[in-house]
Design a protein around this motif. Structure first.
Motif, short mmCIF file in Angstrom:
data_model
loop_
_atom_site.label_atom_id
_atom_site.label_comp_id
_atom_site.label_asym_id
_atom_site.label_seq_id
_atom_site.Cartn_x
_atom_site.Cartn_y
_atom_site.Cartn_z
N UNK A 41 -20.51 -9.20 5.07
CA UNK A 41 -21.11 -8.80 4.95
C UNK A 41 -21.34 -7.05 4.54
N UNK A 42 -22.45 -7.03 3.33
CA UNK A 42 -22.17 -5.51 3.75
C UNK A 42 -23.46 -4.40 4.50
N UNK A 43 -22.65 -3.55 4.19
CA UNK A 43 -22.82 -2.73 5.90
C UNK A 43 -22.90 -3.69 6.93
N UNK A 44 -21.72 -4.14 7.20
CA UNK A 44 -22.19 -4.86 8.33
C UNK A 44 -20.76 -5.24 8.81
N UNK A 45 -19.83 -4.43 8.74
CA UNK A 45 -17.79 -4.88 8.32
C UNK A 45 -17.79 -5.61 9.66
N UNK A 46 -18.13 -5.03 10.84
CA UNK A 46 -18.09 -6.14 11.70
C UNK A 46 -17.82 -7.07 12.09
N UNK A 47 -18.80 -7.77 11.32
CA UNK A 47 -19.54 -9.41 11.97
C UNK A 47 -18.69 -10.09 10.52
N UNK A 48 -17.89 -9.45 9.56
CA UNK A 48 -16.56 -10.39 8.58
C UNK A 48 -16.40 -11.51 9.28
N UNK A 49 -16.62 -12.78 9.01
CA UNK A 49 -16.28 -13.74 9.28
C UNK A 49 -15.17 -14.43 8.41
N UNK A 50 -14.01 -15.72 9.06
CA UNK A 50 -13.58 -16.52 8.51
C UNK A 50 -14.41 -18.02 8.08
N UNK A 51 -15.52 -17.83 8.78
CA UNK A 51 -16.19 -19.22 9.55
C UNK A 51 -17.73 -18.84 8.02
N UNK A 52 -17.56 -19.28 7.00
CA UNK A 52 -19.19 -19.56 6.76
C UNK A 52 -20.34 -20.11 6.27
N UNK A 53 -21.11 -19.09 6.06
CA UNK A 53 -22.86 -19.53 6.47
C UNK A 53 -24.00 -18.23 5.68
N UNK A 54 -24.82 -18.60 6.17
CA UNK A 54 -26.12 -17.91 5.17
C UNK A 54 -25.60 -16.95 5.54
N UNK A 55 -26.42 -16.09 5.09
CA UNK A 55 -26.95 -14.69 5.00
C UNK A 55 -27.62 -13.78 4.05
N UNK A 56 -28.37 -12.77 5.24
CA UNK A 56 -29.49 -12.01 4.50
C UNK A 56 -28.96 -11.17 4.15
N UNK A 57 -28.50 -10.83 3.69
CA UNK A 57 -28.54 -9.55 3.00
C UNK A 57 -26.40 -9.65 1.68
N UNK A 58 -26.04 -9.40 0.97
CA UNK A 58 -25.53 -9.70 0.43
C UNK A 58 -23.85 -9.44 0.65
N UNK A 59 -22.60 -10.19 0.45
CA UNK A 59 -21.56 -10.38 1.13
C UNK A 59 -20.91 -10.54 0.09
N UNK A 60 -19.10 -9.78 0.30
CA UNK A 60 -17.93 -9.53 -0.26
C UNK A 60 -17.31 -10.59 -0.23
N UNK A 61 -15.93 -10.66 -0.66
CA UNK A 61 -15.15 -11.57 0.18
C UNK A 61 -13.68 -10.86 -0.01
N UNK A 62 -12.83 -11.02 0.70
CA UNK A 62 -12.08 -10.40 0.87
C UNK A 62 -10.85 -11.72 1.79
N UNK A 63 -9.54 -11.79 -0.03
CA UNK A 63 -8.53 -12.25 1.96
C UNK A 63 -7.57 -11.27 2.26
N UNK A 64 -7.59 -12.43 3.30
CA UNK A 64 -6.60 -11.38 4.03
C UNK A 64 -5.12 -12.54 5.01
N UNK A 65 -3.61 -11.94 5.18
CA UNK A 65 -3.28 -12.48 5.99
C UNK A 65 -3.28 -13.15 7.01
N UNK A 66 -2.49 -14.41 7.30
CA UNK A 66 -3.52 -15.19 8.89
C UNK A 66 -2.04 -15.79 9.31
#
Length: 248
Positions: free
Chosen positions: A104-129
């Motif tokens: 979520x924009x402005x809340x990088x600490x809430x980035x998650x691999x679990x899809x869910x609804x957000x009330x703010x814009x989000x961007x997608x990042x691909x990461x090694x796992x």
């Protein structure tokens, strides 16, 4: 990213006035020469606290998959001259490969691999796992693991089964019900997983740790400890006072 633009970095303002909520666990578990894994390290509040506790003979491994957040983490590690910290640019789960994260924009600490609804814009990042079982093949196993991955916690645990069986570190992890439900898991699933490796889980309360029943305490975290292996730390933590967890 400008530090003032992200909620994770703004939390540093409050940390200067009081200890982060999980510090009693770090203090009871880590001493000079110990090893700490910070899974979902965010900007590194617990990473840096642990680095001071374990000293030059100890190690801290900080896993942070979101590039902008990891850049803030690396900058703080550098500014604090924490040479015992290894910043790992990967997410942690139950397999090797890659994963898509919603940030979520402005809340990088809430980035998650679990899809869910957000009330703010989000961007997608691909990461090694990666998995912790794979990581410890080439790195020292931890004495304490902190897991804060916004609902992906059970996946992390499934990727550290050898570690739980053989090294038996203490584990503290976030268990927000809404995040777990979004991942189609529950605190009961987490409790059952730990029980299979001889672990019990504990609530963090204002009057110390208490054995977990079927209700979460006022903290958003639980502590998992292996019977007989962590008695000293558990005795200290029975007398600790835990505050409700902040976002870090």
């Amino acid at each position: 990213m400008d530090f003032s633009e992200d909620s994770a970095s703004r939390e540093l303002f409050f940390v200067q006035y009081q200890e982060p909520a999980l510090v009693p666990i770090l203090t009871a578990t880590l001493g000079p020469g110990a090893c700490f894994y910070d899974v979902g390290a965010n900007i590194g509040v617990y990473t840096l606290w642990a680095a001071a506790l374990v000293g030059g003979s100890g190690e801290v491994h900080a896993f942070e998959p979101v590039p902008a957040t990891r850049a803030m983490l690396a900058d703080l590690v550098d500014k604090n001259r924490a040479a015992n910290v290894n910043v790992v640019g990967a997410a942690v789960g139950d397999r090797e490969g890659s994963v898509l994260l919603q940030v979520p924009v402005g809340a990088s600490g809430l980035g998650s691999a679990v899809p869910r609804r957000w009330d703010v814009p989000v961007h997608t990042v691909e990461s090694p796992l990666t998995t912790l079982d794979n990581y410890v093949r080439t790195h020292r196993p931890p004495d304490l693991v902190k897991i804060d991955v916004e609902g992906f916690e059970l996946s992390v645990l499934k990727g550290m089964t050898n570690l739980l069986r053989d090294s038996r570190p203490m584990v503290v992890l976030e268990v927000l019900d809404a995040h777990l439900r979004a991942a189609d898991t529950s605190i009961a699933d987490i409790q059952q997983h730990f029980a299979g490796y001889g672990y019990s889980i504990w609530n963090l309360t204002r009057r110390g740790i208490r054995e977990f029943g079927d209700q979460l305490g006022h903290s958003q975290n639980v502590l998992a400890a292996h019977a007989g292996d962590h008695d000293g730390a558990l005795n200290v933590l029975r007398r600790a006072r835990f505050r409700p967890n902040q976002t870090l």
